[in-house]
Design a protein around this motif. Structure first.
Motif, mmCIF file in Angstrom:
data_model
loop_
_atom_site.group_PDB
_atom_site.id
_atom_site.type_symbol
_atom_site.label_atom_id
_atom_site.label_comp_id
_atom_site.label_asym_id
_atom_site.label_seq_id
_atom_site.Cartn_x
_atom_site.Cartn_y
_atom_site.Cartn_z
ATOM 1 N N GLU A 163 0.907 -1.524 0.342
ATOM 2 C CA GLU A 163 -0.116 0.326 -0.348
ATOM 3 C C GLU A 163 1.287 1.295 -0.012
ATOM 4 O OE1 GLU A 163 -3.576 2.476 3.092
ATOM 5 O OE2 GLU A 163 -2.538 0.419 3.918
ATOM 6 N N LYS A 164 0.488 1.834 -0.803
ATOM 7 C CA LYS A 164 1.056 3.140 -1.052
ATOM 8 C C LYS A 164 1.035 4.455 0.367
ATOM 9 C CE LYS A 164 2.782 7.241 -3.898
ATOM 10 N NZ LYS A 164 2.766 7.620 -4.638
ATOM 11 N N VAL A 165 1.753 3.992 1.446
ATOM 12 C CA VAL A 165 2.118 5.101 2.706
ATOM 13 C C VAL A 165 2.719 5.694 2.692
ATOM 14 C CG1 VAL A 165 0.800 3.197 3.927
ATOM 15 C CG2 VAL A 165 3.311 3.384 3.929
ATOM 16 N N ILE A 166 3.784 6.142 2.186
ATOM 17 C CA ILE A 166 4.833 7.122 1.500
ATOM 18 C C ILE A 166 4.382 7.312 0.520
ATOM 19 C CG2 ILE A 166 7.106 8.039 1.260
ATOM 20 C CD1 ILE A 166 7.900 5.571 2.858
ATOM 21 N N VAL A 167 3.988 9.159 0.947
ATOM 22 C CA VAL A 167 3.471 9.540 -0.756
ATOM 23 C C VAL A 167 4.223 10.728 -1.755
ATOM 24 C CG1 VAL A 167 0.918 9.180 -0.270
ATOM 25 C CG2 VAL A 167 1.529 11.088 0.711
ATOM 26 N N PHE A 168 5.545 10.868 -0.886
ATOM 27 C CA PHE A 168 6.231 11.642 -0.894
ATOM 28 C C PHE A 168 7.461 11.455 -0.817
ATOM 29 C CE2 PHE A 168 8.510 15.923 -1.194
ATOM 30 C CZ PHE A 168 8.839 16.098 -2.167
ATOM 31 N N HIS A 169 8.894 11.880 -1.177
ATOM 32 C CA HIS A 169 10.302 11.774 -0.496
ATOM 33 C C HIS A 169 11.134 12.176 -1.556
ATOM 34 C CE1 HIS A 169 10.564 8.199 -3.053
ATOM 35 N NE2 HIS A 169 11.882 8.600 -3.012
ATOM 36 N N CYS A 215 19.938 13.901 4.492
ATOM 37 C CA CYS A 215 18.220 14.087 5.059
ATOM 38 C C CYS A 215 17.030 13.367 4.439
ATOM 39 C CB CYS A 215 18.013 15.729 5.695
ATOM 40 S SG CYS A 215 16.130 15.366 6.088
ATOM 41 N N TRP A 216 16.499 13.056 5.115
ATOM 42 C CA TRP A 216 14.848 11.905 4.262
ATOM 43 C C TRP A 216 14.328 12.751 4.261
ATOM 44 C CZ3 TRP A 216 14.386 6.527 6.300
ATOM 45 C CH2 TRP A 216 15.466 5.421 5.584
ATOM 46 N N HIS A 217 13.443 13.467 4.058
ATOM 47 C CA HIS A 217 11.984 13.818 4.391
ATOM 48 C C HIS A 217 11.309 13.307 3.250
ATOM 49 C CE1 HIS A 217 8.976 17.547 3.078
ATOM 50 N NE2 HIS A 217 9.000 17.045 3.609
ATOM 51 N N LEU A 218 9.844 12.193 4.162
ATOM 52 C CA LEU A 218 9.083 11.784 4.054
ATOM 53 C C LEU A 218 8.048 12.342 3.993
ATOM 54 C CD1 LEU A 218 10.869 8.365 5.011
ATOM 55 C CD2 LEU A 218 11.136 9.642 3.060
ATOM 56 N N ILE A 219 7.018 12.426 3.634
ATOM 57 C CA ILE A 219 5.567 12.077 3.557
ATOM 58 C C ILE A 219 4.663 11.127 3.773
ATOM 59 C CG2 ILE A 219 3.188 13.999 2.969
ATOM 60 C CD1 ILE A 219 4.885 15.962 2.455
ATOM 61 N N TRP A 220 3.660 11.131 4.606
ATOM 62 C CA TRP A 220 2.881 9.178 5.076
ATOM 63 C C TRP A 220 2.027 10.016 4.868
ATOM 64 C CZ3 TRP A 220 5.715 4.917 6.271
ATOM 65 C CH2 TRP A 220 6.529 4.809 6.886
ATOM 66 N N SER A 221 1.028 8.956 4.374
ATOM 67 C CA SER A 221 -0.236 9.301 3.909
ATOM 68 C C SER A 221 -0.560 8.922 5.666
ATOM 69 C CB SER A 221 -1.430 7.903 3.176
ATOM 70 O OG SER A 221 -0.779 6.549 4.571
ATOM 71 N N SER A 222 -0.771 9.058 6.700
ATOM 72 C CA SER A 222 -0.760 9.137 7.973
ATOM 73 C C SER A 222 -0.426 8.738 9.081
ATOM 74 C CB SER A 222 -2.537 8.613 8.189
ATOM 75 O OG SER A 222 -2.030 7.297 8.161
ATOM 76 N N GLU A 223 -0.279 8.885 10.428
ATOM 77 C CA GLU A 223 0.553 8.789 11.248
ATOM 78 C C GLU A 223 0.897 7.655 11.373
ATOM 79 O OE1 GLU A 223 1.040 10.769 15.671
ATOM 80 O OE2 GLU A 223 -0.704 11.246 14.563
ATOM 81 N N GLU A 224 -0.890 6.843 11.309
ATOM 82 C CA GLU A 224 -0.965 5.838 11.791
ATOM 83 C C GLU A 224 -0.320 4.909 10.894
ATOM 84 O OE1 GLU A 224 -2.725 1.729 13.548
ATOM 85 O OE2 GLU A 224 -2.541 4.668 13.842
ATOM 86 N N SER A 225 0.035 4.879 9.931
ATOM 87 C CA SER A 225 0.518 4.549 8.720
ATOM 88 C C SER A 225 2.303 4.839 9.102
ATOM 89 C CB SER A 225 1.144 5.073 7.026
ATOM 90 O OG SER A 225 1.223 6.395 7.386
ATOM 91 N N VAL A 226 2.635 5.733 9.907
ATOM 92 C CA VAL A 226 4.212 5.992 10.474
ATOM 93 C C VAL A 226 4.065 4.692 11.021
ATOM 94 C CG1 VAL A 226 5.742 6.652 11.155
ATOM 95 C CG2 VAL A 226 3.870 7.946 9.670
ATOM 96 N N LYS A 227 3.797 4.215 12.324
ATOM 97 C CA LYS A 227 3.193 3.596 13.575
ATOM 98 C C LYS A 227 2.971 2.070 12.762
ATOM 99 C CE LYS A 227 1.779 7.127 16.348
ATOM 100 N NZ LYS A 227 -0.067 7.281 17.443
ATOM 101 N N LEU A 228 2.428 2.383 12.032
ATOM 102 C CA LEU A 228 2.620 0.333 11.818
ATOM 103 C C LEU A 228 3.642 -0.598 10.915
ATOM 104 C CD1 LEU A 228 -1.478 0.785 10.619
ATOM 105 C CD2 LEU A 228 -0.358 -0.687 12.041
#
Length: 115
Positions: A52-58, A71-84
């Motif tokens: 599932e695409k959870v990193i929508v930009f990097h 540095c990594w700059h990642l934009i995740w789909s949600s805070e929950e997706s980061v935790k999972l």
């Protein structure tokens, strides 16, 4: 010399930032390992997004005054997706190899959009 690598297939708009979570991770990486760390980072992002695409930009960035700091700059789909994803970190094939090439983890944090 490679100064920065940017891979983007996503556009910043107020609408698609809502509910997302930004991650900034800063690492010290020796010059001889830089290319491998970039390659492994890209592989890791693909592994994370495989089901599932959870990193929508990097972006993978290099510090302007210190070429051994990236540095990594990642934009995740949600805070929950980061935790999972964090719970599954050790299951990704590239994670162990990547960590072995990083000299130091300097900063790691998650941020939510304010506006």
């Amino acid at each position: 010399m490679l100064l920065s690598v940017i891979y983007a297939d996503w556009y910043y708009t107020t609408e698609n930032l809502m509910g997302t979570c930004s991650e900034f991770a800063v690492f010290k990486v020796s010059k001889e390992h830089l290319a491998s760390v970039i390659e492994l980072s890209e592989s890791l992002f693909m592994e994370i997004n495989a089901l599932e695409k959870v990193i929508v930009f990097h972006e993978i960035l290099q510090k302007t005054d210190n070429p051994e700091e990236i540095c990594w700059h990642l934009i995740w789909s949600s805070e929950e997706s980061v935790k999972l994803t964090a719970q599954k970190w050790t299951t990704f094939p590239s994670s162990k190899a990547l960590e072995s090439l990083v000299d130091e983890k300097r900063y790691y944090g998650h941020f939510m959009p304010l506006i």
